[in-house]
Design a protein around this motif. Structure first.
Motif, mmCIF file in Angstrom:
data_model
loop_
_atom_site.group_PDB
_atom_site.id
_atom_site.type_symbol
_atom_site.label_atom_id
_atom_site.label_comp_id
_atom_site.label_asym_id
_atom_site.label_seq_id
_atom_site.Cartn_x
_atom_site.Cartn_y
_atom_site.Cartn_z
ATOM 1 N N ASN A 123 -63.871 -4.275 -55.113
ATOM 2 C CA ASN A 123 -64.529 -4.192 -56.524
ATOM 3 C C ASN A 123 -65.368 -2.810 -56.437
ATOM 4 O OD1 ASN A 123 -65.369 -5.306 -58.996
ATOM 5 N ND2 ASN A 123 -67.143 -6.067 -58.177
ATOM 6 N N PRO A 124 -64.845 -1.799 -56.459
ATOM 7 C CA PRO A 124 -65.321 -0.575 -56.346
ATOM 8 C C PRO A 124 -65.955 -0.077 -57.819
ATOM 9 C CG PRO A 124 -63.077 -0.172 -56.724
ATOM 10 C CD PRO A 124 -63.322 -1.479 -56.450
ATOM 11 N N PRO A 125 -67.210 0.500 -57.794
ATOM 12 C CA PRO A 125 -67.899 0.986 -58.926
ATOM 13 C C PRO A 125 -67.046 1.593 -60.090
ATOM 14 C CG PRO A 125 -69.238 1.569 -57.040
ATOM 15 C CD PRO A 125 -67.873 1.233 -56.634
ATOM 16 N N ALA A 126 -66.151 2.322 -59.495
ATOM 17 C CA ALA A 126 -65.412 3.133 -60.531
ATOM 18 C C ALA A 126 -64.339 2.204 -61.341
ATOM 19 C CB ALA A 126 -64.393 4.055 -59.899
ATOM 20 N N LEU A 127 -63.978 1.377 -60.759
ATOM 21 C CA LEU A 127 -63.096 0.372 -61.441
ATOM 22 C C LEU A 127 -63.754 -0.782 -62.211
ATOM 23 C CD1 LEU A 127 -60.260 -0.493 -58.866
ATOM 24 C CD2 LEU A 127 -60.214 1.103 -60.861
#
Length: 239
Positions: free
Chosen positions: A210-214
């Protein structure tokens, strides 16, 4: 990866909650973590056996608060084996599009929900789903597959006609719609296709990390092409 917003549904510790058509149990597990008394309901005994194992493992690992309860129940969505008004909240995620007698299934959901209780229903969103159907007959023609594409107006009307009050809607899984368009274009069972494999790795990264970019990309894509439409309802209090 959750489709339903539990905060918007009003889920609280101690609520008795039905996850109707629970499948592999993703919503039921989160409901258990939130301290509810959750019943995972499905017609697939094999899936329910796995869900039961995960419930046990979660409790053993200390992942659920004291007082939380979880159980599974096998049965038919058209004849729910529960009392009238038994549940405070109900989740029916990605299930009505599989049921020929959807109006009867909706009536059963309303029956077992208490007055003042809330219901979340999610189905594939019309536009992304229509693209899938146009690209691939195989996508929706398999046994137990999707038998209809809902518009928001159609589903809202069906649930309101069963006696519910419509509270609002949302969209989820914007990153997932292009993946299924790719799968339908190259062949829904061709998981080894380079483009499908590459996009699948992206989704695994989203789900596991769940990375911030995605997350940021998802917030943009969800209202535009989110694969799932989520509708929220309240059962009016008894007169």
């Amino acid at each position: 990866m959750l489709t339903v917003d539990f905060d918007r549904l009003g889920v609280e510790p101690g609520d008795r909650v039905l996850d109707m058509g629970c499948g592999a149990g993703r919503h039921a597990f989160e409901l258990y973590r939130r301290g509810t008394d959750v019943v995972a309901f499905d017609q697939d005994a094999d899936e329910l056996a796995k869900v039961t194992e995960w419930f046990w493992a979660m409790k053993e690992a200390g992942e659920v608060p004291a007082g939380a309860e979880a159980s599974t129940k096998e049965g038919d969505a058209l004849q729910l084996p529960f009392a009238d008004g038994e549940f405070d909240r109900i989740v029916a995620a990605e299930v009505l599009e599989h049921i020929p007698a959807d109006i009867q299934a909706i009536a059963e959901l309303v029956r077992v929900l208490r007055p003042g209780g809330t219901l979340a229903v999610s189905v594939p969103r019309w536009f992304p789903e229509a693209v899938n159907w146009a690209l691939s007959e195989e996508y929706h023609s398999n046994e137990g597959g999707h038998i209809r594409i809902y518009t928001d107006a159609e589903l809202i009307t069906k649930v309101k006609n069963a006696g519910m009050q419509f509270d609002g809607k949302g969209y989820a899984h914007g990153l997932h719609a292009p993946y299924w368009w790719i799968k339908c274009a190259v062949g829904v069972n061709k998981d080894d296709h380079p483009l499908a494999k590459a996009y699948h790795r992206l989704l695994v990264w989203e789900i596991e990390k769940n990375p911030p970019a995605l997350r940021a990309v998802g917030k943009v894509l969800d209202p535009m092409i989110g694969k799932s439409m989520v509708l929220y309802f309240t059962k009016p209090e008894a007169a």
